[in-house]
Design a protein around this motif. Structure first.
Motif, PDB file in Angstrom:
ATOM      1  N   ALA A 139       0.830  -1.207   0.000  1.00 40.26           N
ATOM      2  CA  ALA A 139       0.000   0.000   0.000  1.00 40.26           C
ATOM      3  C   ALA A 139       0.862   1.253   0.000  1.00 40.26           C
ATOM      4  N   THR A 142       2.543   1.603  -3.487  1.00 41.66           N
ATOM      5  CA  THR A 142       1.556   1.931  -4.526  1.00 41.66           C
ATOM      6  C   THR A 142       1.068   3.363  -4.392  1.00 41.66           C
ATOM      7  N   TYR A 143       0.802   3.788  -3.155  1.00 46.24           N
ATOM      8  CA  TYR A 143       0.303   5.161  -2.976  1.00 46.24           C
ATOM      9  C   TYR A 143       1.386   6.193  -3.309  1.00 46.24           C
ATOM     10  N   LEU A 149      -6.091   6.015  -4.311  1.00 49.05           N
ATOM     11  CA  LEU A 149      -6.563   5.083  -3.291  1.00 49.05           C
ATOM     12  C   LEU A 149      -7.121   3.787  -3.883  1.00 49.05           C
ATOM     13  N   TRP A 151      -6.112   2.173  -6.668  1.00 46.69           N
ATOM     14  CA  TRP A 151      -4.976   1.293  -6.973  1.00 46.69           C
ATOM     15  C   TRP A 151      -4.317   0.799  -5.693  1.00 46.69           C
ATOM     16  N   THR A 152      -4.244   1.661  -4.690  1.00 50.32           N
ATOM     17  CA  THR A 152      -3.629   1.287  -3.417  1.00 50.32           C
ATOM     18  C   THR A 152      -4.345   0.105  -2.787  1.00 50.32           C
ATOM     19  N   SER A 156      -2.694  -3.745  -2.769  1.00 48.08           N
ATOM     20  CA  SER A 156      -2.320  -4.234  -1.436  1.00 48.08           C
ATOM     21  C   SER A 156      -3.173  -5.426  -1.019  1.00 48.08           C
ATOM     22  N   PHE A 299      -4.377  -0.540   3.393  1.00 47.38           N
ATOM     23  CA  PHE A 299      -5.304   0.538   3.045  1.00 47.38           C
ATOM     24  C   PHE A 299      -5.676   1.349   4.282  1.00 47.38           C
ATOM     25  N   ILE A 302      -2.684   3.663   5.178  1.00 46.29           N
ATOM     26  CA  ILE A 302      -2.561   4.818   4.285  1.00 46.29           C
ATOM     27  C   ILE A 302      -3.736   5.778   4.478  1.00 46.29           C
TER      28      ILE A 302
END
Length: 358
Positions: A139, A142-143, A149, A151-152, A156, A299, A302
């Motif tokens: 996460a 990716t972020y 968010l 894609w995150t 994840s 998630f 983040i």
């Protein structure tokens, strides 16, 4: 081709909601009756032209899971919180509450929720190390790369779940009441824990409905802001009230990408109907067998540390009530949103009456 753009926006938000729906199952909530919350909210939004949809919300699920020890307590907390929110929505007092407490204190409470989510995420990672820490790592990466968010959460959750399935041979056996495609009445209970949980959930929803609702309205680009906060609050309260009695999960206000679609009302209604269909058909429980609850840890981390905390903490600490807001933030983070708002209100109004200031 507006319909295609609306559909793509709706599917994106559905993808965002599915892992949080799986989180709801991990807390013991029944999925089948929850579909009626989505159907009800889609009917209200379609009838009144409302652009802010409802869906599974990580914050409310995490808070309910923390405060309730079992399904009966958790559904009772949701029922109590929805009754409070219905009264607030019907009387139109949502914005008045914020006006009385002030934006600083409300922002402090939301920032405290951000820390609370991060703590819950790290707790998940400690309990299920491979899945949890991999989810947090994926996460974060990716972020940082995408600042997105959707894609995150997708990367994840999918990445950590694949690792759990192929390395640890993970396969969950969900309780029958979670997956059953029938209605099972869940008798409410009342206790100090439930009352405090209901008040905490209501406090969280006050902040979330205002912030998430207005942000979703801003995404439409329409002025004035097209979100009716009282309608949003009443819809959310009635949706939760019904499904909580059947053991269903809460659905709350979210920041929804459907608001940026060409037809935001249509896209929001499509999203909720697609989610209702997924729950009715039984696809979510099938996915849930292969997705550990700790896969949502990244998630949540983040969301809490990067999305919720910085913006709200900055807003909380600027202004005349900055110190009070900071105390509200800390109390919320270590206790719950109700205790945070209660301490903030006490410091703001009671101390000046006795000649003290902060």
């Amino acid at each position: 081709m507006h319909w295609l753009a609306d559909l793509l926006a709706a599917i994106g938000v559905v993808l965002n909601g599915i892992p949080q729906g799986i989180m709801a199952m991990s807390l013991g909530f029944a999925i089948f009756p929850t579909m009626f919350s989505f159907i009800f909210a889609s009917a209200v939004n379609g009838a009144f032209g409302a652009v802010a949809p409802l869906s599974f919300q990580a914050e409310s699920l995490a808070l309910t899971g923390k405060l309730g020890r079992n399904l009966r307590e958790r559904t009772s907390i949701i029922l109590g919180g929805s009754i409070i929110m219905l009264l607030i929505g019907v009387t139109g007092t949502l914005t008045k509450i914020v006006a009385i407490l002030g934006n600083n204190i409300m922002a402090g409470m939301m920032a405290g929720v951000g820390i609370m989510l991060a703590k819950i995420a790290l707790g998940m990672a400690k309990d299920e190390r491979l899945t949890g820490w991999l989810s947090v790592g994926l996460a974060a990466i990716t972020y940082l790369v995408t600042k997105d968010l959707v894609w995150t959460i997708v990367i994840s959750v999918v990445g950590s779940s694949l690792a759990a399935v192929f390395i640890e041979h993970y396969r969950a056996e969900l309780p029958e009441h979670v997956t059953a495609r029938r209605f099972i009445f869940t008798k409410p209970t009342i206790s100090l824990r439930v009352v405090r949980g209901a008040l905490s959930l209501a406090c969280l929803n006050i902040g979330a409905n205002i912030s998430y609702g207005l942000i979703t309205g801003q995404m439409t680009g329409q002025k004035p802001n097209p979100v009716d906060l009282n309608l949003l609050t009443g819809t959310q309260a009635l949706a939760d009230m019904g499904t909580s009695l059947l053991g269903g999960a809460p659905v709350e206000a979210i920041i929804s990408a459907t608001a940026s679609a060409p037809e935001p009302v249509v896209a929001g209604v499509m999203m909720m109907l697609i989610m209702a269909a997924i729950l009715a058909i039984g696809w979510l429980p099938k996915l849930g067998k292969y997705v550990p609850s700790a896969s949502i840890a990244g998630f949540l981390f983040i969301l809490g540390t990067v999305v919720i905390f910085p913006e709200n903490a900055t807003a909380a600490l600027h202004g005349a009530d900055g110190t009070v807001a900071a105390i509200t933030l800390v109390v919320t983070a270590v206790a719950d949103p109700f205790a945070g708002l209660l301490s903030g209100a006490a410091l703001k109004f009671i101390l000046p009456l006795i000649g003290l200031g902060v």
